[in-house]
Write a protein that holds these residues in place. Sequence first.
Motif, short mmCIF file in Angstrom:
data_model
loop_
_atom_site.label_atom_id
_atom_site.label_comp_id
_atom_site.label_asym_id
_atom_site.label_seq_id
_atom_site.Cartn_x
_atom_site.Cartn_y
_atom_site.Cartn_z
N CYS A 51 -7.79 17.73 85.82
CA CYS A 51 -7.14 17.08 86.88
C CYS A 51 -7.26 17.94 88.20
O CYS A 51 -6.95 17.26 89.04
CB CYS A 51 -5.53 16.74 86.42
SG CYS A 51 -4.79 18.23 86.38
N CYS B 15 -7.63 23.68 86.53
CA CYS B 15 -7.81 22.92 85.71
C CYS B 15 -8.79 21.77 85.72
O CYS B 15 -9.23 21.26 86.68
CB CYS B 15 -6.38 21.93 85.10
SG CYS B 15 -6.71 20.66 83.92
N HIS C 168 -5.57 20.74 89.02
CA HIS C 168 -4.32 21.35 89.21
C HIS C 168 -4.75 22.95 89.19
O HIS C 168 -5.33 23.41 88.39
CB HIS C 168 -3.33 21.05 88.40
CG HIS C 168 -2.14 22.12 88.39
ND1 HIS C 168 -1.43 21.78 89.45
CD2 HIS C 168 -1.48 22.83 87.57
CE1 HIS C 168 -0.43 22.76 89.10
NE2 HIS C 168 -0.36 23.37 88.24
N CYS D 69 -2.08 22.85 80.89
CA CYS D 69 -1.89 22.55 82.28
C CYS D 69 -0.63 21.76 82.46
O CYS D 69 -0.20 20.97 81.74
CB CYS D 69 -2.97 21.50 82.75
SG CYS D 69 -2.84 20.92 84.65
N CYS E 245 -5.51 17.23 93.79
CA CYS E 245 -5.10 16.92 92.02
C CYS E 245 -5.54 15.46 91.94
O CYS E 245 -4.85 14.58 92.63
CB CYS E 245 -3.85 17.24 91.73
SG CYS E 245 -3.44 19.01 91.90
N ARG F 6 0.17 19.49 84.64
CA ARG F 6 0.14 18.31 85.02
C ARG F 6 -0.26 17.36 83.94
O ARG F 6 0.15 15.99 83.71
CB ARG F 6 -0.63 18.21 86.30
CG ARG F 6 -0.21 18.75 87.50
CD ARG F 6 -1.02 18.53 88.81
NE ARG F 6 -0.44 16.87 89.01
CZ ARG F 6 -1.66 15.95 89.12
NH1 ARG F 6 -2.64 16.20 88.41
NH2 ARG F 6 -1.52 14.76 89.56
N CYS F 7 -1.44 17.81 83.38
CA CYS F 7 -1.90 16.77 82.38
C CYS F 7 -1.98 17.41 80.85
O CYS F 7 -2.78 16.72 80.01
CB CYS F 7 -3.54 16.48 82.86
SG CYS F 7 -4.80 18.00 82.75
#
Length: 228
Positions: free
Chosen positions: A201, A198, A203, A215, A122, A217-218
Motif C-alpha cells: 500500500c 510497505c 505506507h 503493516c 499511500c 494500514r493493510c
Amino acid sequence: MKKEDIVFSDWHRWVFGTAPPSFTGEVAIRALLIFIVMLIIVRLLGRRMKGQMSVSELAVVLMLGAIIAGPMQIPTAGLLPSVVVLVAVLAMHRLSNWLAFKYRPVELAQQGDLALLLRDGCLDLAALQRQALSQEQLFGQLRNQNIAQLGELRRVYFEANGHLSLYKLPEPQPGLSVRPRADTLPATTGPAQGVKVCANCGHVPAAADHAGHNCLRCSAQDWVPATL
C-alpha cells in the motif's frame, strides 16, 4: 440463402455478394450521403464527441456505427429510415445531457464518479479493487506522468473519463517506488536511507512502528526500501 447456393468457386458472390454489380456504384453514393449526414449528426452531438468520451457517448458512437452499416451495404435497406434513427439518437443524447446537467444522480448514472486512489503517498487498496485497477496498472500510468515514487503525491483521483488527476506534495517524502522492483535501488544517502515502505500500500512506518511486521494500514508483511 440456401445451403446449395454456397459454391466455393463462385467468384461473383465473393466479389459482389448476392447484389448485381451495378449496386457497387450505388454503394458509393449511399456512403457519400451517409457520410454527410454523419458529419452533421456528430457536429450536433457536441464537442465532447471529439474529446475523451464518457460511457454514454461511447454507446452513442457504437449505435451510430450499427445504424449506418445497413443502408450502405444492403440493397433492400433505404436511407430515410436510417436518417430518422440517427436523428432520434441525437435527440436522446441531447435529452440525456440536459438531464445530467439538471440532476446529479442522472450524471452519476451516465458517467460514474471519480475515485480517490491515493492519499498522502499511500494507496487506497479498496478503491483500487472497486475500480478493477491493479497496482501495476496504476504504476504504469504514474510512470507515464514522470512520477518516480508515491511519496511525491498528495492525492491521485481516478476520473470518470479514465484519466488520472495528480496533486503533488510541496516537498517529496520517502515512498514506494513505482518502477519495477528489479529496477529499484535503495537510497544510499539522504532521508530515505534505511527507511522501509510497505510494498502493498505504500505506507511508510513511523519511527515508533516496527517495520518488518504487519503493516498498520493493510496488514501485509512485504517491506521494501523506500526511495526519494
